[in-house]
Design a protein around this motif. Structure first.
Motif, PDB file in Angstrom:
ATOM      1  N   GLN A  79       4.015   3.809  -3.694  1.00  0.00           N
ATOM      2  CA  GLN A  79       5.217   4.576  -3.391  1.00  0.00           C
ATOM      3  C   GLN A  79       5.242   4.990  -1.933  1.00  0.00           C
ATOM      4  O   GLN A  79       4.213   5.016  -1.259  1.00  0.00           O
ATOM      5  N   ILE A  80       6.432   5.289  -1.475  1.00  0.00           N
ATOM      6  CA  ILE A  80       6.679   5.771  -0.122  1.00  0.00           C
ATOM      7  C   ILE A  80       7.461   7.069  -0.238  1.00  0.00           C
ATOM      8  O   ILE A  80       8.350   7.199  -1.082  1.00  0.00           O
ATOM      9  N   ALA A  81       7.127   8.028   0.594  1.00  0.00           N
ATOM     10  CA  ALA A  81       7.748   9.353   0.496  1.00  0.00           C
ATOM     11  C   ALA A  81       9.206   9.364   0.937  1.00  0.00           C
ATOM     12  O   ALA A  81       9.994  10.195   0.481  1.00  0.00           O
ATOM     13  N   THR A  82       9.570   8.456   1.802  1.00  0.00           N
ATOM     14  CA  THR A  82      10.923   8.429   2.365  1.00  0.00           C
ATOM     15  C   THR A  82      11.945   8.076   1.292  1.00  0.00           C
ATOM     16  O   THR A  82      11.874   7.014   0.682  1.00  0.00           O
ATOM     17  N   ARG A  83      12.907   8.980   1.086  1.00  0.00           N
ATOM     18  CA  ARG A  83      13.964   8.747   0.095  1.00  0.00           C
ATOM     19  C   ARG A  83      15.094   7.936   0.719  1.00  0.00           C
ATOM     20  O   ARG A  83      15.336   8.016   1.919  1.00  0.00           O
ATOM     21  N   ILE A  84      15.759   7.159  -0.120  1.00  0.00           N
ATOM     22  CA  ILE A  84      16.975   6.458   0.286  1.00  0.00           C
ATOM     23  C   ILE A  84      18.087   6.951  -0.624  1.00  0.00           C
ATOM     24  O   ILE A  84      18.050   6.739  -1.847  1.00  0.00           O
ATOM     25  N   VAL A  85      19.051   7.661  -0.036  1.00  0.00           N
ATOM     26  CA  VAL A  85      20.088   8.321  -0.827  1.00  0.00           C
ATOM     27  C   VAL A  85      21.459   8.137  -0.169  1.00  0.00           C
ATOM     28  O   VAL A  85      21.549   7.931   1.041  1.00  0.00           O
TER      29      VAL A  85
END
Length: 199
Positions: A151-157
């Motif tokens: 997983q990567i912490a950066t959200r894509i929203v």
């Protein structure tokens, strides 16, 4: 360490005005929104790119209308510090901006960025449409695979209202170069980037 930034602002606040106006988009201009911690630093990083016309510091992703810096930095509004990047898509693509963004924030840190802690400094990509969402998701998947991460912490929203930050935040790195460099060094941003991207 957010106190460090607040202390650095004390010298400019008496002369600050309360709002800034975003430059109106023109032909051959598209926008991208990224949250990578301190918007002073993100603004400085993105303005180095050829094809980027302007970078505006602001707040997005929260639930309070017209938030100010004090409200956002307290973490009470749900907003993140972010930058709106205005760029010429005939010179630089959205995909290139996303790839550049991975190299200029800590995509493993969900609790803030560098010395600035709290959700208001968390990393995110705010997409304006389905095409941007697809490009960002594909780029994130490629990074996950390349690094062998789960997983990567950066959200894509999806993007929502972007509120332009106060005037004294715009081009802070130019207007207050010494204080900015001191903050950036003290916060360890570039040192962490060398760990994440040694080559």
């Amino acid at each position: 360490m957010d106190l460090l930034r607040k202390a650095l602002l004390l010298c400019v606040l008496p002369f600050a005005t309360s709002t800034a106006s975003a430059a109106a988009p023109v032909a051959q201009t598209e926008t991208a929104i990224f949250a990578g911690g301190c918007f002073w630093c993100s603004e400085s990083d993105f303005e180095k790119l050829k094809g980027v016309k302007a970078v505006i510091s602001g707040y997005t992703g929260g639930h309070v209308a017209q938030p100010n810096y004090a409200q956002v930095s307290s973490g009470a509004t749900g907003h993140l510090e972010a930058v709106e990047v205005q760029y010429d898509p005939t010179v630089i693509s959205y995909g290139q901006l996303v790839n550049y963004f991975w190299r200029h924030h800590d995509f493993l840190d969900a609790g803030g960025q560098f010395c600035d802690r709290g959700e208001q400094y968390g990393p995110a990509i705010f997409t304006a449409n389905a095409a941007q969402m697809r490009i960002a998701e594909q780029s994130k998947a490629a990074l996950l695979k390349a690094r062998g991460l789960k997983q990567i912490a950066t959200r894509i929203v999806p993007a929502n209202t972007f509120y332009v930050a106060e005037d004294y935040h715009q081009d802070y790195y130019k207007k207050n170069s010494f204080r900015y460099q001191y903050y950036r060094l003290s916060c360890g941003r570039d040192a962490r980037m060398k760990v994440l991207w040694p080559h």
